[in-house]
Design an enzyme around this catalytic site. Structure first.
Site, PDB file in Angstrom:
ATOM      1  N   ASN A 297       0.852  -1.182   0.000  1.00 19.33           N
ATOM      2  CA  ASN A 297       0.000   0.000   0.000  1.00 19.33           C
ATOM      3  C   ASN A 297       0.891   1.236   0.000  1.00 19.33           C
ATOM      4  OD1 ASN A 297      -1.766   2.077   0.439  1.00 19.33           O
ATOM      5  ND2 ASN A 297      -2.912   1.030   2.074  1.00 19.33           N
TER       6      ASN A 297
ATOM      7  N   ASN B 190      -0.110   4.295  -1.203  1.00 16.19           N
ATOM      8  CA  ASN B 190      -0.868   5.539  -1.123  1.00 16.19           C
ATOM      9  C   ASN B 190      -2.176   5.310  -0.360  1.00 16.19           C
ATOM     10  OD1 ASN B 190      -2.178   7.929  -1.464  1.00 16.19           O
ATOM     11  ND2 ASN B 190      -2.222   7.885  -3.719  1.00 16.19           N
TER      12      ASN B 190
ATOM     13  N   ASP C 216      -1.641  -1.056  -4.009  1.00 15.57           N
ATOM     14  CA  ASP C 216      -1.826  -0.184  -5.175  1.00 15.57           C
ATOM     15  C   ASP C 216      -0.555  -0.095  -6.018  1.00 15.57           C
ATOM     16  OD1 ASP C 216      -0.157   1.458  -3.673  1.00 15.57           O
ATOM     17  OD2 ASP C 216      -1.842   2.570  -2.791  1.00 15.57           O
TER      18      ASP C 216
ATOM     19  N   HIS D 262     -14.793 -12.167 -20.746  1.00 21.44           N
ATOM     20  CA  HIS D 262     -16.011 -11.637 -20.120  1.00 21.44           C
ATOM     21  C   HIS D 262     -15.718 -10.246 -19.587  1.00 21.44           C
ATOM     22  CE1 HIS D 262     -13.596 -13.967 -17.210  1.00 21.44           C
ATOM     23  NE2 HIS D 262     -13.742 -12.885 -16.469  1.00 21.44           N
TER      24      HIS D 262
ATOM     25  N   ARG E 256      -1.162 -10.671 -20.762  1.00 21.31           N
ATOM     26  CA  ARG E 256      -1.552 -12.004 -20.329  1.00 21.31           C
ATOM     27  C   ARG E 256      -3.052 -12.080 -20.572  1.00 21.31           C
ATOM     28  NH1 ARG E 256      -5.452 -14.098 -16.515  1.00 21.31           N
ATOM     29  NH2 ARG E 256      -4.620 -15.921 -15.471  1.00 21.31           N
TER      30      ARG E 256
ATOM     31  N   ASP F  77      -6.627 -13.600 -20.115  1.00 25.50           N
ATOM     32  CA  ASP F  77      -7.434 -14.386 -19.176  1.00 25.50           C
ATOM     33  C   ASP F  77      -8.381 -15.338 -19.916  1.00 25.50           C
ATOM     34  OD1 ASP F  77      -8.177 -14.750 -16.363  1.00 25.50           O
ATOM     35  OD2 ASP F  77     -10.123 -13.924 -16.942  1.00 25.50           O
TER      36      ASP F  77
ATOM     37  N   GLU G  50      -3.693 -17.630 -20.988  1.00 25.51           N
ATOM     38  CA  GLU G  50      -3.934 -18.457 -19.812  1.00 25.51           C
ATOM     39  C   GLU G  50      -4.662 -19.724 -20.259  1.00 25.51           C
ATOM     40  OE1 GLU G  50      -6.291 -19.041 -15.665  1.00 25.51           O
ATOM     41  OE2 GLU G  50      -7.173 -17.963 -17.334  1.00 25.51           O
TER      42      GLU G  50
ATOM     43  N   HIS H  24      -2.056 -16.813  -8.391  1.00 25.23           N
ATOM     44  CA  HIS H  24      -3.173 -16.372  -7.555  1.00 25.23           C
ATOM     45  C   HIS H  24      -4.355 -17.341  -7.624  1.00 25.23           C
ATOM     46  CE1 HIS H  24      -4.116 -15.282 -11.586  1.00 25.23           C
ATOM     47  NE2 HIS H  24      -5.315 -14.850 -11.260  1.00 25.23           N
ATOM     48  N   ASP H  25      -4.255 -18.364  -8.475  1.00 20.28           N
ATOM     49  CA  ASP H  25      -5.327 -19.351  -8.605  1.00 20.28           C
ATOM     50  C   ASP H  25      -4.980 -20.694  -7.959  1.00 20.28           C
ATOM     51  OD1 ASP H  25      -6.997 -17.683 -10.077  1.00 20.28           O
ATOM     52  OD2 ASP H  25      -6.267 -18.391 -12.016  1.00 20.28           O
TER      53      ASP H  25
ATOM     54  N   ASP I  97      -7.243 -19.937  -3.448  1.00 25.40           N
ATOM     55  CA  ASP I  97      -7.896 -18.633  -3.504  1.00 25.40           C
ATOM     56  C   ASP I  97      -9.074 -18.631  -2.514  1.00 25.40           C
ATOM     57  OD1 ASP I  97      -9.776 -16.660  -4.277  1.00 25.40           O
ATOM     58  OD2 ASP I  97     -10.229 -17.647  -6.178  1.00 25.40           O
TER      59      ASP I  97
ATOM     60  N   ARG J 140      -3.684 -15.257  -1.452  1.00 24.30           N
ATOM     61  CA  ARG J 140      -3.600 -13.839  -1.818  1.00 24.30           C
ATOM     62  C   ARG J 140      -3.382 -12.955  -0.595  1.00 24.30           C
ATOM     63  NH1 ARG J 140      -8.647 -13.961  -6.236  1.00 24.30           N
ATOM     64  NH2 ARG J 140      -7.705 -15.558  -7.554  1.00 24.30           N
TER      65      ARG J 140
HETATM   66  C1  ARE Z   1     -14.466 -17.116  -7.256  1.00 25.27           C
HETATM   67  C2  ARE Z   1     -14.179 -17.802  -5.945  1.00 25.27           C
HETATM   68  C3  ARE Z   1     -13.700 -19.238  -6.192  1.00 25.27           C
HETATM   69  C4  ARE Z   1     -14.727 -19.996  -7.016  1.00 25.27           C
HETATM   70  C5  ARE Z   1     -14.996 -19.220  -8.315  1.00 25.27           C
HETATM   71  C6  ARE Z   1     -16.038 -19.878  -9.232  1.00 25.27           C
HETATM   72  O1  ARE Z   1     -13.173 -17.083  -5.269  1.00 25.27           O
HETATM   73  O2  ARE Z   1     -13.485 -19.886  -4.965  1.00 25.27           O
HETATM   74  O3  ARE Z   1     -14.222 -21.283  -7.365  1.00 25.27           O
HETATM   75  O4  ARE Z   1     -15.414 -17.879  -7.974  1.00 25.27           O
HETATM   76  O5  ARE Z   1     -17.321 -19.606  -8.825  1.00 25.27           O
HETATM   77  C7  ARE Z   1     -11.547 -14.495 -10.812  1.00 25.27           C
HETATM   78  C8  ARE Z   1     -11.067 -14.388  -9.375  1.00 25.27           C
HETATM   79  C9  ARE Z   1     -11.519 -15.590  -8.579  1.00 25.27           C
HETATM   80  C10 ARE Z   1     -13.020 -15.787  -8.691  1.00 25.27           C
HETATM   81  C11 ARE Z   1     -13.432 -15.843 -10.150  1.00 25.27           C
HETATM   82  C12 ARE Z   1     -14.923 -15.867 -10.338  1.00 25.27           C
HETATM   83  O6  ARE Z   1      -9.649 -14.307  -9.386  1.00 25.27           O
HETATM   84  O7  ARE Z   1     -11.169 -15.376  -7.217  1.00 25.27           O
HETATM   85  O8  ARE Z   1     -13.319 -17.029  -8.060  1.00 25.27           O
HETATM   86  O9  ARE Z   1     -12.930 -14.672 -10.835  1.00 25.27           O
HETATM   87  O10 ARE Z   1     -15.493 -14.752  -9.746  1.00 25.27           O
HETATM   88  C13 ARE Z   1     -10.342 -22.309 -14.901  1.00 25.27           C
HETATM   89  C14 ARE Z   1     -10.229 -21.399 -16.107  1.00 25.27           C
HETATM   90  C15 ARE Z   1      -9.218 -20.315 -15.876  1.00 25.27           C
HETATM   91  C16 ARE Z   1      -9.517 -19.528 -14.586  1.00 25.27           C
HETATM   92  C17 ARE Z   1      -9.568 -20.535 -13.457  1.00 25.27           C
HETATM   93  C18 ARE Z   1      -9.938 -19.845 -12.147  1.00 25.27           C
HETATM   94  O11 ARE Z   1      -9.910 -22.178 -17.258  1.00 25.27           O
HETATM   95  O12 ARE Z   1      -9.262 -19.419 -16.969  1.00 25.27           O
HETATM   96  O13 ARE Z   1     -10.553 -21.545 -13.732  1.00 25.27           O
HETATM   97  N1  ARE Z   1      -8.516 -18.485 -14.294  1.00 25.27           N
HETATM   98  C19 ARE Z   1      -8.730 -17.052 -14.621  1.00 25.27           C
HETATM   99  C20 ARE Z   1      -8.010 -16.143 -13.619  1.00 25.27           C
HETATM  100  C21 ARE Z   1      -8.768 -16.135 -12.316  1.00 25.27           C
HETATM  101  C22 ARE Z   1     -10.086 -15.396 -12.554  1.00 25.27           C
HETATM  102  C23 ARE Z   1     -10.764 -15.842 -13.798  1.00 25.27           C
HETATM  103  C24 ARE Z   1     -10.149 -16.648 -14.709  1.00 25.27           C
HETATM  104  C25 ARE Z   1     -12.044 -15.226 -14.135  1.00 25.27           C
HETATM  105  O14 ARE Z   1      -6.684 -16.498 -13.493  1.00 25.27           O
HETATM  106  O15 ARE Z   1      -8.100 -15.516 -11.259  1.00 25.27           O
HETATM  107  O16 ARE Z   1     -10.946 -15.635 -11.420  1.00 25.27           O
HETATM  108  O17 ARE Z   1     -11.738 -13.965 -14.714  1.00 25.27           O
HETATM  109  C26 ARE Z   1      -8.407 -27.076 -13.871  1.00 25.27           C
HETATM  110  C27 ARE Z   1      -9.172 -26.718 -15.132  1.00 25.27           C
HETATM  111  C28 ARE Z   1      -8.904 -25.285 -15.567  1.00 25.27           C
HETATM  112  C29 ARE Z   1      -9.266 -24.381 -14.395  1.00 25.27           C
HETATM  113  C30 ARE Z   1      -8.334 -24.747 -13.251  1.00 25.27           C
HETATM  114  C31 ARE Z   1      -8.550 -23.878 -12.011  1.00 25.27           C
HETATM  115  O18 ARE Z   1      -7.079 -27.384 -14.150  1.00 25.27           O
HETATM  116  O19 ARE Z   1      -8.868 -27.598 -16.163  1.00 25.27           O
HETATM  117  O20 ARE Z   1      -9.648 -24.940 -16.719  1.00 25.27           O
HETATM  118  O21 ARE Z   1      -9.116 -23.038 -14.778  1.00 25.27           O
HETATM  119  O22 ARE Z   1      -8.521 -26.093 -12.874  1.00 25.27           O
HETATM  120  O23 ARE Z   1      -9.812 -24.038 -11.504  1.00 25.27           O
END
Ligand code: ARE
Length: 586
Positions: A147, A149, A174, A247, A326, A328, A357, A423-424, A468, A472
């Site tokens: 943080n 600021n 930030d 999205h 990167r 998403d 990703e 972060h995932d 997650d 984080r």
């Molecule tokens: C929130 C909750 C989670 C909950 C999820 C779903 O915190 O606990 O499981 O909702 O309802 C972002 C946020 C997350 C948030 C999510 C939805 O960072 O905190 O989670 O939005 O609001 C798949 C996708 C891959 C995706 C992962 C998460 O293929 O693209 O799932 N990753 C990106 C980012 C995330 C981000 C999003 C997408 C959405 O990196 O941070 O989440 O913008 C297996 C499968 C993969 C799967 C992977 C992980 O290997 O084969 O396809 O990835 O597991 O689940």
């Protein structure tokens, strides 16, 4: 010979142009079945007295996995076109393998029997930016790094590190916080930072974009980003941002317009709406990321959406000089969109890094017309199962890595984004059950592997946390709370990686992988220098024989600088539990 195991296709990881004049060809055979393979190759238009004129060259075995051996040859066809087949030997048996099947003698009356690489076109090459092969990335989740600021922290932000994060809590990290700590990154040796999304969005992770053209006010403003990128560039650090194009967020103005005006909204085709009026329960009646109503899926095939998102992509390059995107959820967006994306962003900045990703086999995106790399989760998975969870023996691990490497062309591997966590995913020290020795081995493997390694913020100081949102937590800045030994280890390995090209760009060969002792030796070589990495992944002390004739050579311990002449016929590395050593062979 087991014909049914013999495989080649004149495309992708089996046949590809490495550069404008070099072709790489690979062949797969049943493990241990074939003693020798020769490539039989020639120009399709080279004929004499009614016979096609071909040449042969030996193929080299580049590795084996559980079931197969892989063979490799490099050819520079003078006229950039090639017909080729394979001559396989097993004991007394000889077999010619072509596109039309198997023969005892090589057919010479027609080149149509053979595999065909029609022509090497520069424009069809897979060409990732060269700099990524020398880059060490550091991934930052901006809300949790620092943080800088407090005046712009969200209302109700918790004091830094005072509690564990929840899916909705804020701590006030930030962009200024990142600027303030750039010297920390320089000291560690980092040369690239990847920031998860920073555009205006209500959540703490900002994957629910409300405005793609604004920095989130809790993170800073455009001036802060400009300063950040400039300072990074001055210090030799590249900057990669996160593009969330699959999205948008619920608050994105065009989606709000559809909510308000329903079917008469001019934006109704920007999304995938199944029926009007829109509803979110029990499940949204419009397509979303997963089933998350706050994340409506964008219709990236729609010309206006395309134009809008491509404008976003070029805007942040043009105005802020970022070095990478990167992408998403990259695999849920159509290929045509990504082809156009590549054309447009590369026109703006030819050496920008495009990182998708994708967690699974991503060959269709890595043919040169879409991405430069994907997040290499198959690498992550193998490394964690062997080093951290101990679910795999050394042999299985080596097999797994050989398979990962042979599932892509070499030039793809050289630019791969190799991460241990993000972060995932749960933090590596947590996956290691808190055992720092195992975490050290993970970093050792990652930082001596070919590709572009990425460290998730805080992993280098031993931060912990499960899935997650636990992974984080706020970055720990109090030196007393940081694991200095682990940080020193990471710093030393990054420095070694910079000093030794073989570690960054060299080819990897597994020389020894023993399930009984769970010891591992691999070699990295770039033709000029060779480095041996020897690992004991077990709780017992180990005597590991080095299966390489190093007699008459010098071995230099890269961690201590100690040199010794290898004189004995057999040489053993004696390693403590979870110990390791790196030797340069001179
Ligand atoms: C929130 C909750 C989670 C909950 C999820 C779903 O915190 O606990 O499981 O909702 O309802 C972002 C946020 C997350 C948030 C999510 C939805 O960072 O905190 O989670 O939005 O609001 C798949 C996708 C891959 C995706 C992962 C998460 O293929 O693209 O799932 N990753 C990106 C980012 C995330 C981000 C999003 C997408 C959405 O990196 O941070 O989440 O913008 C297996 C499968 C993969 C799967 C992977 C992980 O290997 O084969 O396809 O990835 O597991 O689940």
């Amino acid at each position: 010979m087991r014909k049914e195991a013999i495989h080649h296709r004149p495309t992708d990881n089996f046949a590809y142009a490495y550069d404008g004049e070099t072709l790489h060809l690979r062949l797969r055979t049943k493990k241990g079945d074939v003693d020798k393979v020769e490539l039989l190759h020639g120009d399709p238009y080279e004929w004499r007295n009614g016979a096609w004129q071909f040449q042969t060259m030996p193929m080299r075995k580049t590795g084996s996995d559980e079931l197969f051996d892989y063979w490799f040859a490099e050819v520079k066809p003078p006229y950039r076109r090639l017909r080729y087949g394979f001559m396989l030997h097993s004991g007394e048996e000889k077999l010619i393998y072509t596109e039309k099947g198997f023969y005892v003698e090589a057919p010479i009356d027609d080149t149509a029997y053979y595999f065909c690489f029609p022509f090497v076109h520069r424009g069809d090459l897979f060409e990732a930016p060269d700099w990524v092969k020398d880059t060490v990335w550091y991934q930052i989740f901006p809300e949790r790094f620092a943080n800088g600021n407090p005046a712009i922290s969200p209302e109700g932000a918790r004091p830094w590190g005072s509690e564990d994060p929840t899916p909705t809590s804020f701590f006030g990290g930030d962009l200024q916080g990142i600027i303030d700590h750039l010297d920390y990154l320089v000291d560690l040796g980092v040369t690239g930072i990847y920031l998860t999304p920073i555009f205006r969005a209500p959540s703490n992770h900002k994957y629910d974009t409300a405005d793609y053209f604004e920095i989130d006010p809790h993170f800073g403003d455009k001036e802060t980003l400009k300063t950040l990128v400039q300072r990074c560039h001055e210090k030799g650090i590249r900057v990669m941002l996160d593009a969330v194009f699959n999205h948008c967020g619920y608050e994105f103005a065009p989606f709000q317009d559809v909510l308000k005006n329903g079917e008469s909204s001019t934006y109704k085709d920007w999304f995938h709406i199944r029926e009007f009026p829109l509803q979110t329960e029990p499940r949204p009646n419009y397509d979303t990321f997963a089933f998350v109503p706050q994340m409506p899926k964008l219709n990236t095939a729609h010309p206006e959406v395309k134009r809008y998102l491509l404008d976003v992509a070029t805007y942040w390059i043009r105005e802020f000089d970022i070095d990478g995107w990167r992408l998403d959820v990259a695999n849920e967006i159509d290929h045509e969109f990504w082809r156009e994306f590549r054309r447009v962003v590369k026109a703006q900045k030819p050496d920008i890094y495009i990182l998708g990703e994708i967690w699974h086999d991503a060959m269709p995106w890595l043919r040169g017309d879409q991405f430069d790399a994907v997040m290499n989760y198959p690498f992550t998975d193998g490394a964690l199962r062997f080093f951290a969870k101990e679910e795999m023996g050394a042999r299985q691990f080596a097999d797994r890595m050989v398979r990962v490497l042979h599932s892509y062309p070499n030039n793809v591997n050289e630019a791969a984004f190799n991460l241990l966590g993000s972060h995932d995913t749960p933090r590596i020290l947590t996956v290691c059950g808190g055992d720092v020795r195992k975490a050290k081995l993970l970093f050792l493997f990652q930082l001596t592997f070919t590709g572009s390694p990425c460290i998730y913020y805080g992993d280098e100081i031993g931060m912990t946390g499960g899935n997650d949102p636990e992974c984080r937590k706020c970055m720990v800045w109090d030196p007393e709370q940081q694991n200095k030994e682990l940080r020193q280890h990471v710093k030393q390995l990054i420095a070694l990686r910079k000093q030794h090209q073989a570690l960054r760009r060299g080819e990897i060969t597994f020389l020894h992988a023993d399930d009984e002792t769970n010891s591992l030796i691999y070699e990295k070589t770039d033709g000029n220098e060779t480095v041996l990495v020897i690992i004991n992944r077990s709780g017992e002390k180990a005597d590991i024989p080095i299966p390489l004739d190093v007699r008459g050579k010098w071995l230099v311990n890269l961690l201590t600088g100690e040199r010794f002449a290898a004189e004995a016929e057999t040489l053993c590395a004696v390693l403590p539990p979870y110990g390791f050593v790196l030797y340069a062979v001179e």
